[in-house]
Design a protein around this motif. Structure first.
Motif, PDB file in Angstrom:
ATOM      1  N   HIS A  75       6.067 -13.180 -50.665  1.00  0.00           N
ATOM      2  CA  HIS A  75       6.421 -14.381 -51.437  1.00  0.00           C
ATOM      3  C   HIS A  75       5.342 -15.457 -51.337  1.00  0.00           C
ATOM      4  CE1 HIS A  75      10.329 -12.472 -51.813  1.00  0.00           C
ATOM      5  NE2 HIS A  75      10.444 -12.437 -50.495  1.00  0.00           N
ATOM      6  N   LEU A  76       4.082 -15.006 -51.437  1.00  0.00           N
ATOM      7  CA  LEU A  76       2.961 -15.926 -51.294  1.00  0.00           C
ATOM      8  C   LEU A  76       2.326 -16.319 -52.624  1.00  0.00           C
ATOM      9  CD1 LEU A  76       1.174 -14.495 -48.114  1.00  0.00           C
ATOM     10  CD2 LEU A  76       2.502 -16.606 -48.316  1.00  0.00           C
ATOM     11  N   GLN A  77       2.760 -15.716 -53.723  1.00  0.00           N
ATOM     12  CA  GLN A  77       2.175 -16.098 -55.007  1.00  0.00           C
ATOM     13  C   GLN A  77       2.479 -17.565 -55.293  1.00  0.00           C
ATOM     14  OE1 GLN A  77       3.700 -12.443 -57.094  1.00  0.00           O
ATOM     15  NE2 GLN A  77       1.791 -12.719 -58.257  1.00  0.00           N
ATOM     16  N   GLY A  78       1.446 -18.307 -55.650  1.00  0.00           N
ATOM     17  CA  GLY A  78       1.587 -19.736 -55.879  1.00  0.00           C
ATOM     18  C   GLY A  78       1.340 -20.573 -54.642  1.00  0.00           C
ATOM     19  N   LYS A  79       1.255 -19.930 -53.466  1.00  0.00           N
ATOM     20  CA  LYS A  79       0.954 -20.668 -52.238  1.00  0.00           C
ATOM     21  C   LYS A  79      -0.393 -21.352 -52.394  1.00  0.00           C
ATOM     22  CE  LYS A  79       0.686 -22.058 -47.955  1.00  0.00           C
ATOM     23  NZ  LYS A  79       1.465 -23.228 -47.469  1.00  0.00           N
ATOM     24  N   GLN A  80      -0.442 -22.631 -52.039  1.00  0.00           N
ATOM     25  CA  GLN A  80      -1.648 -23.410 -52.299  1.00  0.00           C
ATOM     26  C   GLN A  80      -2.044 -24.229 -51.081  1.00  0.00           C
ATOM     27  OE1 GLN A  80      -1.635 -24.954 -56.236  1.00  0.00           O
ATOM     28  NE2 GLN A  80      -3.176 -26.524 -55.852  1.00  0.00           N
ATOM     29  N   ILE A  81      -3.318 -24.209 -50.778  1.00  0.00           N
ATOM     30  CA  ILE A  81      -3.909 -25.107 -49.784  1.00  0.00           C
ATOM     31  C   ILE A  81      -5.022 -25.862 -50.493  1.00  0.00           C
ATOM     32  CG2 ILE A  81      -5.212 -25.301 -47.642  1.00  0.00           C
ATOM     33  CD1 ILE A  81      -3.766 -22.868 -46.579  1.00  0.00           C
ATOM     34  N   GLY A  82      -4.843 -27.170 -50.641  1.00  0.00           N
ATOM     35  CA  GLY A  82      -5.804 -27.948 -51.412  1.00  0.00           C
ATOM     36  C   GLY A  82      -5.887 -27.423 -52.831  1.00  0.00           C
ATOM     37  N   GLY A  83      -7.109 -27.123 -53.275  1.00  0.00           N
ATOM     38  CA  GLY A  83      -7.295 -26.610 -54.629  1.00  0.00           C
ATOM     39  C   GLY A  83      -7.330 -25.100 -54.725  1.00  0.00           C
ATOM     40  N   ALA A  84      -7.061 -24.404 -53.609  1.00  0.00           N
ATOM     41  CA  ALA A  84      -7.064 -22.933 -53.594  1.00  0.00           C
ATOM     42  C   ALA A  84      -5.636 -22.417 -53.671  1.00  0.00           C
ATOM     43  CB  ALA A  84      -7.746 -22.423 -52.335  1.00  0.00           C
ATOM     44  N   GLN A  85      -5.426 -21.405 -54.487  1.00  0.00           N
ATOM     45  CA  GLN A  85      -4.071 -20.912 -54.724  1.00  0.00           C
ATOM     46  C   GLN A  85      -4.041 -19.384 -54.795  1.00  0.00           C
ATOM     47  OE1 GLN A  85      -2.171 -20.862 -58.776  1.00  0.00           O
ATOM     48  NE2 GLN A  85      -0.963 -22.553 -57.914  1.00  0.00           N
ATOM     49  N   VAL A  86      -3.008 -18.788 -54.188  1.00  0.00           N
ATOM     50  CA  VAL A  86      -2.756 -17.362 -54.394  1.00  0.00           C
ATOM     51  C   VAL A  86      -2.278 -17.205 -55.836  1.00  0.00           C
ATOM     52  CG1 VAL A  86      -1.417 -15.339 -53.701  1.00  0.00           C
ATOM     53  CG2 VAL A  86      -2.161 -16.995 -51.971  1.00  0.00           C
ATOM     54  N   SER A  87      -2.958 -16.383 -56.606  1.00  0.00           N
ATOM     55  CA  SER A  87      -2.703 -16.294 -58.039  1.00  0.00           C
ATOM     56  C   SER A  87      -1.278 -15.837 -58.354  1.00  0.00           C
ATOM     57  CB  SER A  87      -3.692 -15.318 -58.678  1.00  0.00           C
ATOM     58  OG  SER A  87      -3.335 -15.036 -60.016  1.00  0.00           O
ATOM     59  N   TRP A  88      -0.683 -16.507 -59.343  1.00  0.00           N
ATOM     60  CA  TRP A  88       0.611 -16.062 -59.852  1.00  0.00           C
ATOM     61  C   TRP A  88       0.454 -14.770 -60.656  1.00  0.00           C
ATOM     62  CZ3 TRP A  88       5.129 -17.776 -58.289  1.00  0.00           C
ATOM     63  CH2 TRP A  88       5.257 -19.074 -57.800  1.00  0.00           C
ATOM     64  N   LYS A  89      -0.721 -14.564 -61.221  1.00  0.00           N
ATOM     65  CA  LYS A  89      -0.937 -13.420 -62.114  1.00  0.00           C
ATOM     66  C   LYS A  89      -1.209 -12.145 -61.343  1.00  0.00           C
ATOM     67  CE  LYS A  89      -3.407 -12.537 -66.458  1.00  0.00           C
ATOM     68  NZ  LYS A  89      -4.433 -13.086 -67.394  1.00  0.00           N
ATOM     69  N   HIS A  90      -1.949 -12.244 -60.231  1.00  0.00           N
ATOM     70  CA  HIS A  90      -2.287 -11.082 -59.401  1.00  0.00           C
ATOM     71  C   HIS A  90      -2.409 -11.570 -57.963  1.00  0.00           C
ATOM     72  CE1 HIS A  90      -4.186  -7.678 -57.583  1.00  0.00           C
ATOM     73  NE2 HIS A  90      -4.418  -7.053 -58.728  1.00  0.00           N
ATOM     74  N   ALA A  91      -1.495 -11.121 -57.109  1.00  0.00           N
ATOM     75  CA  ALA A  91      -1.415 -11.640 -55.745  1.00  0.00           C
ATOM     76  C   ALA A  91      -2.641 -11.310 -54.900  1.00  0.00           C
ATOM     77  CB  ALA A  91      -0.158 -11.112 -55.056  1.00  0.00           C
ATOM     78  N   GLY A  92      -3.439 -10.339 -55.332  1.00  0.00           N
ATOM     79  CA  GLY A  92      -4.629  -9.982 -54.579  1.00  0.00           C
ATOM     80  C   GLY A  92      -5.803 -10.929 -54.812  1.00  0.00           C
ATOM     81  N   PHE A  93      -5.599 -11.918 -55.683  1.00  0.00           N
ATOM     82  CA  PHE A  93      -6.647 -12.882 -56.015  1.00  0.00           C
ATOM     83  C   PHE A  93      -6.283 -14.269 -55.482  1.00  0.00           C
ATOM     84  CE2 PHE A  93      -7.674  -9.487 -58.722  1.00  0.00           C
ATOM     85  CZ  PHE A  93      -8.918  -9.676 -59.295  1.00  0.00           C
ATOM     86  N   ILE A  94      -7.269 -14.970 -54.977  1.00  0.00           N
ATOM     87  CA  ILE A  94      -7.133 -16.386 -54.655  1.00  0.00           C
ATOM     88  C   ILE A  94      -8.032 -17.140 -55.620  1.00  0.00           C
ATOM     89  CG2 ILE A  94      -7.599 -18.177 -52.937  1.00  0.00           C
ATOM     90  CD1 ILE A  94      -6.783 -16.201 -50.780  1.00  0.00           C
ATOM     91  N   VAL A  95      -7.452 -18.110 -56.317  1.00  0.00           N
ATOM     92  CA  VAL A  95      -8.184 -18.787 -57.384  1.00  0.00           C
ATOM     93  C   VAL A  95      -8.418 -20.254 -57.034  1.00  0.00           C
ATOM     94  CG1 VAL A  95      -7.485 -17.250 -59.254  1.00  0.00           C
ATOM     95  CG2 VAL A  95      -5.976 -19.122 -58.592  1.00  0.00           C
ATOM     96  N   ASN A  96      -9.489 -20.769 -57.590  1.00  0.00           N
ATOM     97  CA  ASN A  96      -9.851 -22.176 -57.419  1.00  0.00           C
ATOM     98  C   ASN A  96      -9.252 -22.945 -58.596  1.00  0.00           C
ATOM     99  OD1 ASN A  96     -11.053 -24.674 -57.126  1.00  0.00           O
ATOM    100  ND2 ASN A  96     -13.137 -23.907 -56.928  1.00  0.00           N
ATOM    101  N   VAL A  97      -8.089 -23.553 -58.369  1.00  0.00           N
ATOM    102  CA  VAL A  97      -7.374 -24.183 -59.481  1.00  0.00           C
ATOM    103  C   VAL A  97      -7.679 -25.664 -59.617  1.00  0.00           C
ATOM    104  CG1 VAL A  97      -5.480 -22.522 -59.479  1.00  0.00           C
ATOM    105  CG2 VAL A  97      -5.314 -24.576 -58.047  1.00  0.00           C
TER     106      VAL A  97
END
Length: 300
Positions: free
Chosen positions: A239-261
């Motif tokens: 249940h980590l999709q959408g988890k965010q620290i600062g501007g970094a987020q576990v992607s809602w689209k693919h949990a294996g990606f961390i995106v710079n939002v």
């Protein structure tokens, strides 16, 4: 050092205090003391030999796709091989310089009705980076088609190595252990029907575009596949999709990606990686091993 570097390559190919966030897919990273972009193999050799003589730190950046540069940046000389991007074909052989995009190598193969590189049509980054980590996707990997490579060794000498000499394995090679700088790769392919090759590439491109969060900066797949599991599924089930620290987020689209939002720092991105690893370990007792490289210095 600037004067010594510009004696080897033109001034426009030497950048001082260059923000590396401008050269990484994650848009992360502090300053490089010197960022150099050589145009010939001889220039690469000369820069390596200069770094050795002056005992100055030397780092190869590549295209920065599977990489996180820390906020403190990188000291010494950082080399980007983006100007070495020529791709040629001869019957069933394709030779690509290390700064060429592996995607462009796959497209050149398609143009000449050569099959074998279809799997790489959606892999970001350079040919050199693809060899460095034995990049793969959708059931194919570099070691399936690589014949040989030309490298510069830590002494600044040119060497030609066979694929077997690189010890290619799942997302690994001996390139980092030996401080090799890949200059070109020779791939052995097979002739095929243009429409069949294109159909496979179109299908893989569609899968990538629909399943991966390409709308945000990222380093691609963050973690290697754990034996018997899928990293993305473990992260999703935690249940980590959408988890965010600062501007970094576990992607809602693919949990294996961390995106710079939202203008994340490297520290935020790295802290989120650690949080994901700790959470998955706690919930499933599985160790997620990073696929992405982390280099550079922390911000003081």
């Amino acid at each position: 050092m600037y004067e010594k570097l510009t004696a080897i390559i033109p001034e426009e190919d030497v950048m001082v205090d260059e923000p590396l966030r401008n050269h990484t897919y994650t848009h992360l990273g502090g300053m490089a003391d010197f960022l150099v972009t050589p145009e010939t193999y001889e220039q690469v050799q000369q820069i390596v030999k200069l770094a050795n003589r002056e005992t100055i730190a030397f780092t190869l950046l590549g295209k920065g796709s599977n990489l996180i540069v820390k906020d403190g940046g990188i000291r010494g000389i950082v080399m980007n091989l983006k100007r070495l991007k020529e791709i040629t074909t001869d019957e069933t052989t394709l030779v690509a310089q290390s700064g060429a995009r592996i995607i462009d190598a796959s497209r050149a193969a398609l143009k000449h009705n050569l099959s074998g590189l279809e799997f790489s049509c959606g892999i970001p980054g350079s040919v050199g980076g693809a060899l460095y980590m034995n990049a793969g996707a959708y059931g194919g990997e570099i070691k399936d088609v690589l014949v040989s490579t030309v490298v510069v060794d830590r002494d600044g000498e040119l060497r030609t190595l066979t694929a077997e000499e690189l010890d290619l394995d799942y997302r690994t090679s001996n390139i980092p252990d030996n401080d090799y700088i890949v200059l070109e790769a020779t791939f052995g392919l097979k002739t095929g029907e243009h429409k069949d090759i294109k159909a496979v590439m179109d299908d893989l491109t569609h899968k990538r575009e629909t399943k991966q969060p390409l709308e945000y900066p990222s380093c691609g797949s963050v973690f290697k596949r754990p034996p018997g599991f899928f990293a993305g599924k473990l992260i999703q089930d935690s249940h980590l999709q959408g988890k965010q620290i600062g501007g970094a987020q576990v992607s809602w689209k693919h949990a294996g990606f961390i995106v710079n939002v939202n203008e994340a720092t490297a520290s935020e991105y790295i802290n989120l990686i650690h949080f994901v690893q700790d959470t998955v370990k706690e919930k499933f007792d599985v160790n997620l091993e990073r696929e992405v490289r982390i280099i550079g210095e922390d911000l003081i």
